[in-house]
Motif scaffolding. Structure first.
Motif, PDB file in Angstrom:
ATOM      1  N   ASP A 107     -16.620-116.166  73.739  1.00  0.00           N
ATOM      2  CA  ASP A 107     -17.379-116.466  74.943  1.00  0.00           C
ATOM      3  C   ASP A 107     -17.903-115.203  75.629  1.00  0.00           C
ATOM      4  N   PRO A 108     -19.238-115.027  75.670  1.00  0.00           N
ATOM      5  CA  PRO A 108     -19.790-113.837  76.320  1.00  0.00           C
ATOM      6  C   PRO A 108     -19.507-113.791  77.822  1.00  0.00           C
ATOM      7  N   ALA A 109     -19.314-114.950  78.449  1.00  0.00           N
ATOM      8  CA  ALA A 109     -18.981-114.953  79.878  1.00  0.00           C
ATOM      9  C   ALA A 109     -17.612-114.327  80.112  1.00  0.00           C
ATOM     10  N   LYS A 110     -16.737-114.440  79.143  1.00  0.00           N
ATOM     11  CA  LYS A 110     -15.384-113.883  79.262  1.00  0.00           C
ATOM     12  C   LYS A 110     -15.304-112.459  78.714  1.00  0.00           C
ATOM     13  N   PHE A 111     -15.992-112.201  77.596  1.00  0.00           N
ATOM     14  CA  PHE A 111     -15.832-110.922  76.897  1.00  0.00           C
ATOM     15  C   PHE A 111     -17.040-109.992  76.984  1.00  0.00           C
ATOM     16  N   GLY A 112     -18.147-110.446  77.502  1.00  0.00           N
ATOM     17  CA  GLY A 112     -19.349-109.616  77.578  1.00  0.00           C
ATOM     18  C   GLY A 112     -20.283-109.893  76.420  1.00  0.00           C
ATOM     19  N   GLU A 113     -21.463-109.295  76.495  1.00  0.00           N
ATOM     20  CA  GLU A 113     -22.523-109.581  75.516  1.00  0.00           C
ATOM     21  C   GLU A 113     -22.188-109.156  74.098  1.00  0.00           C
ATOM     22  N   ARG A 114     -21.302-108.170  73.933  1.00  0.00           N
ATOM     23  CA  ARG A 114     -20.940-107.725  72.578  1.00  0.00           C
ATOM     24  C   ARG A 114     -19.993-108.693  71.893  1.00  0.00           C
ATOM     25  N   GLY A 115     -19.212-109.442  72.670  1.00  0.00           N
ATOM     26  CA  GLY A 115     -18.184-110.314  72.137  1.00  0.00           C
ATOM     27  C   GLY A 115     -16.810-109.722  72.398  1.00  0.00           C
ATOM     28  N   GLN A 116     -15.800-110.291  71.763  1.00  0.00           N
ATOM     29  CA  GLN A 116     -14.429-109.809  71.946  1.00  0.00           C
ATOM     30  C   GLN A 116     -14.191-108.575  71.086  1.00  0.00           C
ATOM     31  N   PHE A 117     -13.740-107.505  71.714  1.00  0.00           N
ATOM     32  CA  PHE A 117     -13.451-106.288  70.956  1.00  0.00           C
ATOM     33  C   PHE A 117     -12.353-106.577  69.939  1.00  0.00           C
ATOM     34  N   VAL A 118     -12.560-106.075  68.716  1.00  0.00           N
ATOM     35  CA  VAL A 118     -11.590-106.272  67.639  1.00  0.00           C
ATOM     36  C   VAL A 118     -11.010-104.939  67.179  1.00  0.00           C
ATOM     37  N   SER A 119     -11.881-103.978  66.827  1.00  0.00           N
ATOM     38  CA  SER A 119     -11.374-102.747  66.232  1.00  0.00           C
ATOM     39  C   SER A 119     -12.415-101.639  66.316  1.00  0.00           C
ATOM     40  N   ARG A 120     -11.916-100.414  66.129  1.00  0.00           N
ATOM     41  CA  ARG A 120     -12.780 -99.232  66.175  1.00  0.00           C
ATOM     42  C   ARG A 120     -12.274 -98.235  65.130  1.00  0.00           C
ATOM     43  N   TYR A 121     -13.206 -97.615  64.421  1.00  0.00           N
ATOM     44  CA  TYR A 121     -12.880 -96.614  63.401  1.00  0.00           C
ATOM     45  C   TYR A 121     -13.861 -95.452  63.507  1.00  0.00           C
ATOM     46  N   TYR A 122     -13.434 -94.291  63.056  1.00  0.00           N
ATOM     47  CA  TYR A 122     -14.384 -93.199  62.870  1.00  0.00           C
ATOM     48  C   TYR A 122     -15.230 -93.530  61.647  1.00  0.00           C
ATOM     49  N   VAL A 123     -16.531 -93.300  61.746  1.00  0.00           N
ATOM     50  CA  VAL A 123     -17.428 -93.573  60.620  1.00  0.00           C
ATOM     51  C   VAL A 123     -17.002 -92.729  59.414  1.00  0.00           C
ATOM     52  N   ASP A 124     -16.614 -91.488  59.646  1.00  0.00           N
ATOM     53  CA  ASP A 124     -16.183 -90.615  58.538  1.00  0.00           C
ATOM     54  C   ASP A 124     -14.970 -91.177  57.798  1.00  0.00           C
ATOM     55  N   THR A 125     -14.116 -91.914  58.479  1.00  0.00           N
ATOM     56  CA  THR A 125     -12.952 -92.517  57.822  1.00  0.00           C
ATOM     57  C   THR A 125     -13.389 -93.642  56.897  1.00  0.00           C
ATOM     58  N   LEU A 126     -14.302 -94.490  57.357  1.00  0.00           N
ATOM     59  CA  LEU A 126     -14.745 -95.621  56.540  1.00  0.00           C
ATOM     60  C   LEU A 126     -15.595 -95.196  55.352  1.00  0.00           C
ATOM     61  N   THR A 127     -16.238 -94.049  55.449  1.00  0.00           N
ATOM     62  CA  THR A 127     -17.051 -93.562  54.335  1.00  0.00           C
ATOM     63  C   THR A 127     -16.277 -92.602  53.432  1.00  0.00           C
TER      64      THR A 127
END
Length: 109
Positions: free
Chosen positions: A45-65
């Motif tokens: 729900d964007p009304a609850k979590f904002g326009e991006r949605g519910q935050f799930v996870s974050r990584y450094y791009v260098d780690t994923l590549t």
């Protein structure tokens, strides 16, 4: 922002966080470091979590590549579990590759 769907039909918004960008809960932090990629559950729900949605996870791009020497390039047929406690928050190998390709194109271009 980029949107990707996993093999379970769950939609995720994918966002790059660069040095100087705001991030974190209510964007209360300012990033000071290597580029990161964030994943948000777009089905929430964007009304609850904002326009991006519910935050799930974050990584450094260098780690994923695999560029940081610690991670591995997940574009080589690996799924990406964004949160081990929620099965639907896993990107299948195809979706993971698409998300990381997009992130790399934004950061390394």
């Amino acid at each position: 922002m980029f949107t990707i769907q996993n093999d379970q039909g769950r939609m995720f918004n994918v966002r790059i966080v660069r040095e100087g960008d705001r991030y974190g809960l209510h964007d209360c932090l300012t990033h000071n470091g290597a580029p990161m990629v964030e994943f948000y559950d777009a089905s929430q729900d964007p009304a609850k979590f904002g326009e991006r949605g519910q935050f799930v996870s974050r990584y450094y791009v260098d780690t994923l590549t695999g560029r940081d020497g610690f991670g591995r390039d997940i574009r080589n047929g690996h799924a990406l579990a964004l949160d081990g406690g929620v099965e639907a928050w896993t990107l299948d190998p195809w979706a993971a590759a698409q998300a990381v390709d997009w992130a790399a194109s934004q950061v390394y271009a």
